[in-house]
Write a protein that holds these residues in place. Sequence first.
Motif, PDB file in Angstrom:
ATOM      1  N   PRO A  32      -5.370  -7.989  -7.293  1.00 55.14           N
ATOM      2  CA  PRO A  32      -6.161  -6.758  -7.176  1.00 55.14           C
ATOM      3  C   PRO A  32      -7.300  -6.899  -6.167  1.00 55.14           C
ATOM      4  CG  PRO A  32      -5.906  -7.397  -9.486  1.00 55.14           C
ATOM      5  CD  PRO A  32      -5.332  -8.504  -8.675  1.00 55.14           C
ATOM      6  N   GLU A  33      -7.928  -8.085  -6.144  1.00 61.43           N
ATOM      7  CA  GLU A  33      -9.029  -8.307  -5.212  1.00 61.43           C
ATOM      8  C   GLU A  33      -8.581  -8.102  -3.765  1.00 61.43           C
ATOM      9  OE1 GLU A  33     -12.332  -8.981  -5.375  1.00 61.43           O
ATOM     10  OE2 GLU A  33     -11.871  -8.156  -7.355  1.00 61.43           O
ATOM     11  N   VAL A  34      -7.428  -8.691  -3.470  1.00 61.88           N
ATOM     12  CA  VAL A  34      -6.906  -8.628  -2.100  1.00 61.88           C
ATOM     13  C   VAL A  34      -6.522  -7.194  -1.748  1.00 61.88           C
ATOM     14  CG1 VAL A  34      -5.059  -9.426  -0.601  1.00 61.88           C
ATOM     15  CG2 VAL A  34      -6.142 -11.010  -2.185  1.00 61.88           C
ATOM     16  N   GLN A  35      -5.913  -6.510  -2.692  1.00 61.77           N
ATOM     17  CA  GLN A  35      -5.539  -5.115  -2.473  1.00 61.77           C
ATOM     18  C   GLN A  35      -6.778  -4.266  -2.186  1.00 61.77           C
ATOM     19  OE1 GLN A  35      -2.346  -3.098  -4.010  1.00 61.77           O
ATOM     20  NE2 GLN A  35      -1.515  -4.638  -2.664  1.00 61.77           N
ATOM     21  N   LEU A  36      -7.826  -4.533  -2.959  1.00 62.17           N
ATOM     22  CA  LEU A  36      -9.048  -3.755  -2.763  1.00 62.17           C
ATOM     23  C   LEU A  36      -9.678  -4.061  -1.408  1.00 62.17           C
ATOM     24  CD1 LEU A  36     -10.531  -3.975  -6.354  1.00 62.17           C
ATOM     25  CD2 LEU A  36      -9.866  -1.895  -5.148  1.00 62.17           C
ATOM     26  N   GLU A  37      -9.570  -5.323  -0.996  1.00 61.40           N
ATOM     27  CA  GLU A  37     -10.121  -5.701   0.305  1.00 61.40           C
ATOM     28  C   GLU A  37      -9.399  -4.954   1.427  1.00 61.40           C
ATOM     29  OE1 GLU A  37     -12.841  -7.601   1.003  1.00 61.40           O
ATOM     30  OE2 GLU A  37     -12.411  -6.885   3.044  1.00 61.40           O
ATOM     31  N   ALA A  38      -8.070  -4.813   1.272  1.00 57.49           N
ATOM     32  CA  ALA A  38      -7.289  -4.092   2.283  1.00 57.49           C
ATOM     33  C   ALA A  38      -7.749  -2.645   2.353  1.00 57.49           C
ATOM     34  CB  ALA A  38      -5.803  -4.145   1.940  1.00 57.49           C
ATOM     35  N   PHE A  39      -8.060  -2.099   1.199  1.00 53.87           N
ATOM     36  CA  PHE A  39      -8.509  -0.722   1.147  1.00 53.87           C
ATOM     37  C   PHE A  39      -9.868  -0.581   1.827  1.00 53.87           C
ATOM     38  CE2 PHE A  39      -9.560   3.022  -1.806  1.00 53.87           C
ATOM     39  CZ  PHE A  39      -9.058   3.897  -0.874  1.00 53.87           C
ATOM     40  N   ARG A  40     -10.742  -1.566   1.536  1.00 54.86           N
ATOM     41  CA  ARG A  40     -12.089  -1.515   2.088  1.00 54.86           C
ATOM     42  C   ARG A  40     -12.048  -1.635   3.605  1.00 54.86           C
ATOM     43  NH1 ARG A  40     -14.365  -5.750  -0.722  1.00 54.86           N
ATOM     44  NH2 ARG A  40     -14.668  -4.400  -2.506  1.00 54.86           N
ATOM     45  N   SER A  41     -11.254  -2.590   4.099  1.00 58.55           N
ATOM     46  CA  SER A  41     -11.327  -2.893   5.528  1.00 58.55           C
ATOM     47  C   SER A  41     -10.472  -1.961   6.380  1.00 58.55           C
ATOM     48  CB  SER A  41     -10.941  -4.348   5.784  1.00 58.55           C
ATOM     49  OG  SER A  41      -9.678  -4.616   5.215  1.00 58.55           O
ATOM     50  N   ILE A  42      -9.284  -1.606   5.925  1.00 52.42           N
ATOM     51  CA  ILE A  42      -8.412  -0.816   6.822  1.00 52.42           C
ATOM     52  C   ILE A  42      -7.871   0.446   6.168  1.00 52.42           C
ATOM     53  CG2 ILE A  42      -7.698  -2.750   8.287  1.00 52.42           C
ATOM     54  CD1 ILE A  42      -5.109  -2.831   6.581  1.00 52.42           C
ATOM     55  N   ASN A  43      -8.480   0.875   5.048  1.00 49.45           N
ATOM     56  CA  ASN A  43      -8.031   2.110   4.398  1.00 49.45           C
ATOM     57  C   ASN A  43      -6.586   2.073   3.929  1.00 49.45           C
ATOM     58  OD1 ASN A  43     -10.414   3.400   4.420  1.00 49.45           O
ATOM     59  ND2 ASN A  43      -9.780   5.090   5.749  1.00 49.45           N
ATOM     60  N   ALA A  44      -6.028   0.871   3.721  1.00 47.61           N
ATOM     61  CA  ALA A  44      -4.670   0.781   3.178  1.00 47.61           C
ATOM     62  C   ALA A  44      -4.786   1.000   1.670  1.00 47.61           C
ATOM     63  CB  ALA A  44      -4.070  -0.578   3.476  1.00 47.61           C
ATOM     64  N   PHE A  45      -4.254   2.099   1.199  1.00 45.94           N
ATOM     65  CA  PHE A  45      -4.463   2.497  -0.184  1.00 45.94           C
ATOM     66  C   PHE A  45      -3.635   1.632  -1.128  1.00 45.94           C
ATOM     67  CE2 PHE A  45      -4.352   5.090  -3.920  1.00 45.94           C
ATOM     68  CZ  PHE A  45      -5.630   5.598  -3.954  1.00 45.94           C
ATOM     69  N   PRO A  46      -4.261   0.981  -2.150  1.00 48.96           N
ATOM     70  CA  PRO A  46      -3.532   0.024  -2.988  1.00 48.96           C
ATOM     71  C   PRO A  46      -2.361   0.665  -3.722  1.00 48.96           C
ATOM     72  CG  PRO A  46      -5.894  -0.088  -3.420  1.00 48.96           C
ATOM     73  CD  PRO A  46      -5.671   1.094  -2.550  1.00 48.96           C
ATOM     74  N   ALA A  53     -10.361  19.595  15.808  1.00 50.07           N
ATOM     75  CA  ALA A  53     -11.188  19.613  14.598  1.00 50.07           C
ATOM     76  C   ALA A  53     -10.527  18.959  13.392  1.00 50.07           C
ATOM     77  CB  ALA A  53     -11.564  21.053  14.261  1.00 50.07           C
ATOM     78  N   THR A  54      -9.189  18.990  13.296  1.00 50.86           N
ATOM     79  CA  THR A  54      -8.544  18.430  12.102  1.00 50.86           C
ATOM     80  C   THR A  54      -7.316  17.611  12.495  1.00 50.86           C
ATOM     81  OG1 THR A  54      -6.953  20.204  11.702  1.00 50.86           O
ATOM     82  CG2 THR A  54      -9.173  20.493  10.788  1.00 50.86           C
ATOM     83  N   GLU A  55      -6.916  16.722  11.600  1.00 48.26           N
ATOM     84  CA  GLU A  55      -5.664  16.000  11.787  1.00 48.26           C
ATOM     85  C   GLU A  55      -5.055  15.730  10.416  1.00 48.26           C
ATOM     86  OE1 GLU A  55      -4.170  15.476  14.601  1.00 48.26           O
ATOM     87  OE2 GLU A  55      -2.536  14.223  13.884  1.00 48.26           O
ATOM     88  N   LEU A  56      -3.809  16.171  10.220  1.00 49.03           N
ATOM     89  CA  LEU A  56      -3.117  15.885   8.973  1.00 49.03           C
ATOM     90  C   LEU A  56      -2.425  14.541   9.115  1.00 49.03           C
ATOM     91  CD1 LEU A  56      -1.431  19.314   8.140  1.00 49.03           C
ATOM     92  CD2 LEU A  56      -3.787  18.573   7.835  1.00 49.03           C
ATOM     93  N   SER A  57      -2.585  13.691   8.111  1.00 56.74           N
ATOM     94  CA  SER A  57      -2.032  12.348   8.250  1.00 56.74           C
ATOM     95  C   SER A  57      -2.086  11.631   6.916  1.00 56.74           C
ATOM     96  CB  SER A  57      -2.842  11.585   9.289  1.00 56.74           C
ATOM     97  OG  SER A  57      -2.472  10.233   9.268  1.00 56.74           O
ATOM     98  N   GLY A  58      -1.569  10.387   6.898  1.00 55.78           N
ATOM     99  CA  GLY A  58      -1.772   9.542   5.736  1.00 55.78           C
ATOM    100  C   GLY A  58      -3.231   9.098   5.708  1.00 55.78           C
ATOM    101  N   ALA A  59      -3.680   8.636   4.534  1.00 55.99           N
ATOM    102  CA  ALA A  59      -5.070   8.190   4.440  1.00 55.99           C
ATOM    103  C   ALA A  59      -5.351   7.060   5.425  1.00 55.99           C
ATOM    104  CB  ALA A  59      -5.364   7.731   3.017  1.00 55.99           C
ATOM    105  N   TRP A  60      -4.302   6.381   5.853  1.00 54.39           N
ATOM    106  CA  TRP A  60      -4.462   5.235   6.754  1.00 54.39           C
ATOM    107  C   TRP A  60      -5.027   5.608   8.118  1.00 54.39           C
ATOM    108  CZ3 TRP A  60      -1.333   6.944  10.531  1.00 54.39           C
ATOM    109  CH2 TRP A  60      -0.170   7.651  10.171  1.00 54.39           C
ATOM    110  N   ASP A 105       0.828  -1.204   0.000  1.00 54.87           N
ATOM    111  CA  ASP A 105       0.000   0.000   0.000  1.00 54.87           C
ATOM    112  C   ASP A 105       0.860   1.250   0.000  1.00 54.87           C
ATOM    113  OD1 ASP A 105       0.359   0.952   2.889  1.00 54.87           O
ATOM    114  OD2 ASP A 105      -0.352  -1.080   3.206  1.00 54.87           O
ATOM    115  N   ILE A 106       0.274   2.334  -0.464  1.00 49.85           N
ATOM    116  CA  ILE A 106       0.924   3.636  -0.419  1.00 49.85           C
ATOM    117  C   ILE A 106      -0.008   4.549   0.360  1.00 49.85           C
ATOM    118  CG2 ILE A 106       2.217   3.373  -2.556  1.00 49.85           C
ATOM    119  CD1 ILE A 106       0.023   4.907  -3.980  1.00 49.85           C
ATOM    120  N   ALA A 107       0.457   5.745   0.700  1.00 51.62           N
ATOM    121  CA  ALA A 107      -0.392   6.557   1.559  1.00 51.62           C
ATOM    122  C   ALA A 107      -0.431   8.003   1.121  1.00 51.62           C
ATOM    123  CB  ALA A 107       0.086   6.465   3.004  1.00 51.62           C
TER     124      ALA A 107
END
Lengths: 331, 410
Positions: free
Chosen positions: B316-330, B249-256, B132-134
């Motif tokens: 790709p399926e697994v990568q997308l699942e990671a994105f769906r479940s934990i916001n790990a960007f493919p 109110a805000t937090e700067l961070s990776g998408a994760w 994943d990248i962020a």
Amino acid sequence: MQQRPGTPNDRAHQPLSTRIDRWQRRAAPYLFISPFFILFAIFGLFPILFSAYLSLQVWNPVQGLGTMRFVGLENYVFLLDDPWFWRSMSNTIWIAIASGLPQHLVAIPLAFALVMGVRSLRHPLTAIYFMPYITSAVAVALVFSTIFGTQFGVLNQVMAYLAQASWSAWLFGGLADTLPINWLGRAAYIKPAISILVFWQFFGFNVVLYTAGLATIPRTYYEAAQIDGASTRQSFWHITLPLLRPMIFFAVTFTIIGNLQLFDQPFILTGGTGGTAQSGMTAAMYLYRTGFEWLEMGTAAAISWLLFLVIGTLTVIHFYFFGRSGLETRE
Amino acid sequence: MKKFLVLALALTVGLAFSQTRLTIGVFEPLHEHIQLVLPQFYEMYPDVEVEIRTLGYEDHHNVLVTNLATGSGAADVVAVEIGYIARFVAEGGLRDLSAEPFNADQYEDLFVEYAWAQAQTPDGRQVAIPTDIAPGVMYYRRDHLEATGWTIDQVTESLESYLQFGRELQEQGVFLTVNAGSVADGLIRSEIPEGDGIFFAADGTPLLNSPRFVQAATVAQQIRQEGLDADIGAWSNEWFEAFRQGTTATELSGAWLGGHLQTWMAPETSGLWGTSEMPGNILVSWGGSFYGIPTQTPADKVDAAWNLVQFLTTNPEVQLEAFRSINAFPAMPETYDDPMFEEEIEFLGGQQARILFADIAERIPGVLTHPGDIIANEIWQSAIGEILAEGRDVQSALDEAQMLVQRRIR
């Protein structure tokens, strides 16, 4: 010339069983104590010698043993010129004194009160004071990091209450402006916060040592003093303290060695970073970070030897000034 | 039902034969993703059994370093975060995946270019595969935004408008951010000249007192001095508490960060959050992870380990699942066209946040990594800590940091 029994010449004529028996008798003691020496050599002596050797090398452990490179005293030269090394050393000594001295100043009178006072309470109270000592340092530090919290910490809330409440405002009102104190975020408060925790955790151990020491002082001395009209305070100064000196020497030695190797408590309280401006980074923590986070094993080994040098020197000084007089009174 | 039967049968048959027991060492929250996709893996490789070992982010890497150093104890497959990858690229400990039998180079075109390059040694050996990248984003509380009457575009228009937003929040007793340090962390990761890294120039010179760092520290110091941040250390109990109670109110961070907030840091705040570009629309790469195989993984497990790595990274399926479940960007651009990117995310108040993440991710320029990144980051953190907490002069603190980094990379 007379032949002594047991010389090779003589032994050759003896039956085999006798010789084995003899050999066993001579070897058995060594065999019986050998487990200790073997274990000590593997887990004690070897690491010590290896770390001395390592301190003269540059070595990144992930790259394997083959990458070790001899650099002589470079690691020591680097450290003696390293701002973070000196900061960690002065932090260590600051915390050692600030948490160590009060331990004894509180523990001695407390032990005296326990032994002289209500005797039925002595054992339960000693046990309670001793509890923090046998609790895991990490668990204690985690609890304290919550206590020291800025917004939600109990310590700040208690202080805020004291500063406002009508009955205590005259004493604590001055605090109101500085509250809430960011105990673990401000460089000025980190060392006191660590010292409070270390003091709390270890003074009970000293109470136990001193109550044990006090129990060895014959009560007849106190009775004699009482008959001569001595007050409790006089008994404490002129009987208890002098006779307690061997125990004080022993307990202070423990404190010096233990406090200079402080690691768990500051590590947890500062989240492993040493805190703002490294003001909570002890020498042992710096050693760990250098070796295991930055993978500079050679430099880390050199830190350990410099720390050993400091602990050794302070212990020798302590022994020179207090040890001999402390031990003499025993005789 | 049929599928289940096949699976059950496969498992039973698998168990009857000799099982390969694999271990995979990951940091939070990757384990949640792996648990979800493992049944799929077992379907493909019924004779393999996988045990997941999870630790916190820092503990995982410290333990990994120790394990690689002592040559034993590491899991058969390990996750490595971007902050640490350069160290393993430079120093070894992980298997060369470009070599036989892996031939990882065949997958090069699947991944975002810079993510692939980050796990490659100068002589072209691939030591880990990106998973994943962020993209760097801003998470914000919708309720606080509404209370001020601002729109999110107004907030992120520039750094100055971000600070102004903070001043309005201050009047309502809400902090702009938990720690001004995270603003500084965002700024040092933006507008990095092509070919440079975050902390080191292409030729290895440390950059800690360069204008980029000075500006970042100055802005952060201003936030602190105006009292706009809550002054709470990141990853402390109070930090989590601030997210739970919504004092900032805000937090700067990776998408994760969304994954952490949703799964364990503040699950009860679901629906209150939103996400947007960073203030001033700066582009920041803020994290990313890889999977590699330690050199100490026994030879008879290497094949299974490599299967697991391929399954987790190139599917790709697994990568997308990671994105769906934990916001790990493919890390695989081909996944960005998937319909799931258009899904509305409940935790983020029904926002189509993934379109935003993909949009940002494709614009982020690559950043060079350097083996000294870990030390440089610790020294930078210490400097910014002093600047913020003790009000130390920015230039002198950064000059000292520069000197310390220079000494360390001897």
